[in-house]
Design a protein around this motif. Structure first.
Motif, PDB file in Angstrom:
ATOM      1  N   LEU A 188       0.834  -1.211   0.000  1.00 35.77           N
ATOM      2  CA  LEU A 188       0.000   0.000   0.000  1.00 35.77           C
ATOM      3  C   LEU A 188       0.864   1.254   0.000  1.00 35.77           C
ATOM      4  O   LEU A 188       0.565   2.219  -0.703  1.00 35.77           O
ATOM      5  CB  LEU A 188      -0.919   0.015   1.225  1.00 35.77           C
ATOM      6  N   GLY A 189       1.924   1.239   0.792  1.00 34.62           N
ATOM      7  CA  GLY A 189       2.805   2.404   0.866  1.00 34.62           C
ATOM      8  C   GLY A 189       3.481   2.706  -0.448  1.00 34.62           C
ATOM      9  O   GLY A 189       3.484   3.853  -0.910  1.00 34.62           O
ATOM     10  N   ILE A 190       4.055   1.694  -1.065  1.00 37.08           N
ATOM     11  CA  ILE A 190       4.731   1.895  -2.348  1.00 37.08           C
ATOM     12  C   ILE A 190       3.754   2.373  -3.404  1.00 37.08           C
ATOM     13  O   ILE A 190       4.028   3.321  -4.155  1.00 37.08           O
ATOM     14  CB  ILE A 190       5.436   0.595  -2.791  1.00 37.08           C
ATOM     15  N   LEU A 217      12.684   0.844  10.657  1.00 38.35           N
ATOM     16  CA  LEU A 217      12.448   0.584  12.080  1.00 38.35           C
ATOM     17  C   LEU A 217      11.849  -0.805  12.295  1.00 38.35           C
ATOM     18  O   LEU A 217      12.257  -1.544  13.201  1.00 38.35           O
ATOM     19  CB  LEU A 217      11.540   1.654  12.687  1.00 38.35           C
ATOM     20  N   ILE A 218      10.894  -1.156  11.446  1.00 35.96           N
ATOM     21  CA  ILE A 218      10.273  -2.479  11.554  1.00 35.96           C
ATOM     22  C   ILE A 218      11.298  -3.569  11.272  1.00 35.96           C
ATOM     23  O   ILE A 218      11.387  -4.567  12.007  1.00 35.96           O
ATOM     24  CB  ILE A 218       9.062  -2.586  10.608  1.00 35.96           C
ATOM     25  N   ALA A 219      12.081  -3.402  10.221  1.00 33.92           N
ATOM     26  CA  ALA A 219      13.104  -4.398   9.880  1.00 33.92           C
ATOM     27  C   ALA A 219      14.134  -4.529  10.995  1.00 33.92           C
ATOM     28  O   ALA A 219      14.530  -5.643  11.362  1.00 33.92           O
ATOM     29  CB  ALA A 219      13.778  -4.019   8.560  1.00 33.92           C
ATOM     30  N   LEU A 220      14.556  -3.406  11.546  1.00 30.94           N
ATOM     31  CA  LEU A 220      15.519  -3.430  12.645  1.00 30.94           C
ATOM     32  C   LEU A 220      14.934  -4.149  13.858  1.00 30.94           C
ATOM     33  O   LEU A 220      15.601  -4.961  14.507  1.00 30.94           O
ATOM     34  CB  LEU A 220      15.941  -2.003  13.009  1.00 30.94           C
ATOM     35  N   GLY A 221      13.674  -3.881  14.139  1.00 37.50           N
ATOM     36  CA  GLY A 221      13.013  -4.547  15.260  1.00 37.50           C
ATOM     37  C   GLY A 221      12.878  -6.047  15.059  1.00 37.50           C
ATOM     38  O   GLY A 221      13.054  -6.833  15.990  1.00 37.50           O
ATOM     39  N   LEU A 261       8.160   6.894   4.986  1.00 38.53           N
ATOM     40  CA  LEU A 261       7.765   5.500   4.770  1.00 38.53           C
ATOM     41  C   LEU A 261       8.972   4.573   4.894  1.00 38.53           C
ATOM     42  O   LEU A 261       8.919   3.552   5.591  1.00 38.53           O
ATOM     43  CB  LEU A 261       7.126   5.351   3.391  1.00 38.53           C
ATOM     44  N   ILE A 262      10.074   4.916   4.244  1.00 36.34           N
ATOM     45  CA  ILE A 262      11.289   4.101   4.306  1.00 36.34           C
ATOM     46  C   ILE A 262      11.802   4.016   5.743  1.00 36.34           C
ATOM     47  O   ILE A 262      12.199   2.942   6.207  1.00 36.34           O
ATOM     48  CB  ILE A 262      12.357   4.672   3.355  1.00 36.34           C
ATOM     49  N   LEU A 290       3.722   3.417  13.210  1.00 42.35           N
ATOM     50  CA  LEU A 290       3.223   4.795  13.315  1.00 42.35           C
ATOM     51  C   LEU A 290       3.905   5.716  12.305  1.00 42.35           C
ATOM     52  O   LEU A 290       3.271   6.629  11.765  1.00 42.35           O
ATOM     53  CB  LEU A 290       3.411   5.316  14.737  1.00 42.35           C
ATOM     54  N   ALA A 291       5.189   5.470  12.022  1.00 34.99           N
ATOM     55  CA  ALA A 291       5.879   6.264  10.995  1.00 34.99           C
ATOM     56  C   ALA A 291       5.259   6.017   9.622  1.00 34.99           C
ATOM     57  O   ALA A 291       5.095   6.957   8.829  1.00 34.99           O
ATOM     58  CB  ALA A 291       7.372   5.919  10.975  1.00 34.99           C
ATOM     59  N   ILE A 292       4.879   4.791   9.353  1.00 33.16           N
ATOM     60  CA  ILE A 292       4.229   4.472   8.073  1.00 33.16           C
ATOM     61  C   ILE A 292       2.877   5.177   7.986  1.00 33.16           C
ATOM     62  O   ILE A 292       2.519   5.748   6.948  1.00 33.16           O
ATOM     63  CB  ILE A 292       4.095   2.952   7.897  1.00 33.16           C
TER      64      ILE A 292
END
Length: 128
Positions: free
Chosen positions: A57-59, A85-89, A79-80, A107-109
């Motif tokens: 959806l973001g892309i 953050l999600i990937a790091l988590g 978005l990136i 929340l950033a997304i």
């Protein structure tokens, strides 16, 4: 007759907010979910599915708005950052950071979609 128009940013805000809430609350409720018949919410596949839906959806939303409307990179950068953050988590291996980074990423997304929506609404006419 009313026509229905899909607003990708509103859908993205909803999806990423649900993702953030899911990632923040599931660890707290982990022991109770099976009792309520909601044990599937703690499944890694559900998390990956929510992340993939938010990513698609973001892309789709950011690229469409960038090309056709506002030509601003700010929503894409937010978005990136959210997905980083999600990937790091998820993949850092530091388990105590996961419940902090992933909700902030979600929340950033949602914020990226919100900024994109505001920029798109303030455009006088679509660029071709």
């Amino acid at each position: 007759m009313k026509t229905f128009k899909l607003n990708l940013d509103k859908l993205g805000i909803t999806a990423s907010t649900f993702c953030a809430i899911h990632c923040a609350i599931v660890p707290l409720l982990l022991t109770f979910l099976p009792l309520w018949g909601l044990g599937f919410l703690a499944d890694e596949r559900v998390e990956i599915f929510m992340i993939v839906i938010s990513l698609l959806l973001g892309i789709w939303s950011m690229s469409s708005s960038y090309r056709k409307l506002h030509r601003k990179v700010t929503p894409s950068i937010i978005l990136i950052t959210g997905f980083l953050l999600i990937a790091l988590g998820h993949f850092s291996g530091i388990k105590h950071l996961e419940p902090i980074l992933i909700p902030f990423g979600g929340l950033a997304i949602a914020a990226a979609h919100f900024v994109n929506l505001k920029l798109a609404r303030n455009c006088p006419a679509p660029n071709n």
